[in-house]
Design an enzyme around this catalytic site. Sequence first.
Site, mmCIF file in Angstrom:
data_model
loop_
_atom_site.group_PDB
_atom_site.id
_atom_site.type_symbol
_atom_site.label_atom_id
_atom_site.label_comp_id
_atom_site.label_asym_id
_atom_site.label_seq_id
_atom_site.Cartn_x
_atom_site.Cartn_y
_atom_site.Cartn_z
ATOM 1 N N ASP A 92 0.857 -1.182 0.000
ATOM 2 C CA ASP A 92 0.000 0.000 0.000
ATOM 3 C C ASP A 92 0.897 1.238 0.000
ATOM 4 O O ASP A 92 2.118 1.127 0.098
ATOM 5 C CB ASP A 92 -0.978 -0.035 1.181
ATOM 6 C CG ASP A 92 -0.287 0.082 2.525
ATOM 7 O OD1 ASP A 92 0.961 0.205 2.556
ATOM 8 O OD2 ASP A 92 -0.975 0.047 3.552
ATOM 9 N N ASP A 266 -8.320 -7.125 -0.001
ATOM 10 C CA ASP A 266 -7.411 -7.415 1.110
ATOM 11 C C ASP A 266 -8.141 -7.032 2.384
ATOM 12 O O ASP A 266 -8.975 -6.118 2.365
ATOM 13 C CB ASP A 266 -6.127 -6.578 1.020
ATOM 14 C CG ASP A 266 -6.339 -5.176 1.567
ATOM 15 O OD1 ASP A 266 -6.928 -4.357 0.848
ATOM 16 O OD2 ASP A 266 -5.965 -4.915 2.729
ATOM 17 N N CYS A 304 -14.684 -28.018 5.551
ATOM 18 C CA CYS A 304 -13.407 -27.359 5.260
ATOM 19 C C CYS A 304 -12.291 -28.394 5.228
ATOM 20 O O CYS A 304 -12.241 -29.296 6.068
ATOM 21 C CB CYS A 304 -13.119 -26.307 6.330
ATOM 22 S SG CYS A 304 -11.556 -25.446 6.081
ATOM 23 N N CYS A 306 -8.985 -27.613 5.432
ATOM 24 C CA CYS A 306 -7.728 -27.048 5.947
ATOM 25 C C CYS A 306 -7.135 -27.964 7.013
ATOM 26 O O CYS A 306 -7.848 -28.792 7.592
ATOM 27 C CB CYS A 306 -7.961 -25.650 6.500
ATOM 28 S SG CYS A 306 -8.486 -25.583 8.219
ATOM 29 N N CYS A 309 -9.083 -28.040 10.387
ATOM 30 C CA CYS A 309 -10.342 -28.794 10.401
ATOM 31 C C CYS A 309 -10.121 -30.289 10.184
ATOM 32 O O CYS A 309 -10.907 -31.107 10.655
ATOM 33 C CB CYS A 309 -11.302 -28.224 9.358
ATOM 34 S SG CYS A 309 -11.838 -26.550 9.762
ATOM 35 N N HIS A 335 -7.108 -21.662 9.360
ATOM 36 C CA HIS A 335 -8.470 -21.951 8.906
ATOM 37 C C HIS A 335 -9.100 -20.728 8.238
ATOM 38 O O HIS A 335 -9.689 -20.833 7.162
ATOM 39 C CB HIS A 335 -9.368 -22.419 10.057
ATOM 40 C CG HIS A 335 -10.810 -22.337 9.679
ATOM 41 N ND1 HIS A 335 -11.424 -23.295 8.906
ATOM 42 C CD2 HIS A 335 -11.740 -21.355 9.883
ATOM 43 C CE1 HIS A 335 -12.673 -22.914 8.651
ATOM 44 N NE2 HIS A 335 -12.888 -21.751 9.240
#
Length: 377
Positions: A92, A266, A304, A306, A309, A335
């Site tokens: 940024d 973002d 999920c 991930c 999980c 997660h």
Amino acid sequence: MTAFGFELLGKDGEARRGRLTTGRGTIETPAFMPVGTAATVKAMTPGAVRETGAGIILANTYHLMLRPGAERVERLGGLHDFMNWPGPILTDSGGYQVMSLSGLTHVTEEGVSFRSHLDGSRHMLSPERSMEIQGMLGADITMAFDECTPFPATRDAAAASMELSMAWAERSKAAFKARAGCGLFGINQGGVYEDLRRQSAEKLTGIDFDGYAIGGLAVGEGQETMFQVLDFTAPLLPHDAPRYLMGVGKPEDIVGAVLRGVDMFDCVLPTRSGRTGQAFTRRGQVNIRNARHKDDPRPLDEDCSCPTCRNYSRAYLHHLARAKEILGLTLLTWHNLHYYQDLTAGLRKAVEAGGARDFARDFAHEQAEGDMEEIEA
Ligand SMILES: [Zn+2]
């Protein structure tokens, strides 16, 4: 090296499916960029961030110029080497954080002088200095230096702020040193005023940027107003360039903004919330610190894939959060970032299949269902 460019692959209503090419990799859009404020996505290794599916991350000019210093990062080989993230990085401009974090800020036509929130030392940011710093960091996507118009702002205040940002956009473009495979984005401002957003879009298009951000939203105006502004602002931006909605947002904000023609996002929410025990799931937000989870052997989100999980129960995550164990921050952040990447991947598929509206309806329906029933201990 591959040239910087954007290809619009398809549309479904206003929703877009695109591909952004940079010298350090390709980003499929709609895309979510995890925030790596101080050259780290908090609690995550770069390899873990990559495993969530992220193709690009964001880093903050304001934080890095103060600590460890842009000159030092450059001497150490640039941000990619310094933090061990070989993929694309968007930085940024520092404009937003200098206003929100630093003390004794003084804005003039020239730029912004301010005191560091870390040690009170005096610094200056201008379009030229911001371009120089982002160049030293080695940004793949550099953002024009702008003033984030506060909300609420009168029309006169929003107009003056937008005009200052457009003058700074022109100076940013002039000061930007083009590097192979890298691009420069301009930032549309104008608050909630359609005519100001139009003037800003015309000015930016005239300067000619590689991409266009929509700034000054998610600053307290609420989702309904944000969507109204997107409804009239997104169509003002060139269709053959990427569109980036800065600092957004909650999962439902992202879904709504994609329907309105935004490509990139973002937000600190998935990382920051992960550190306060908040998880985003297909069935809404879950506070893992809540006592209802202490005997629950089920995963955070049953759909999920991930590592959190797949391998850990709600009871364990609850224990880690209550005991303030560091691993808890990592597992929840992992997660949450995975969830955001799944969400944008789902949106990409839906746009490709012409089902963006159905996706949004199913998403809202599942979120409204709420968390799964409490388990009997
Ligand atoms: Zn998960």
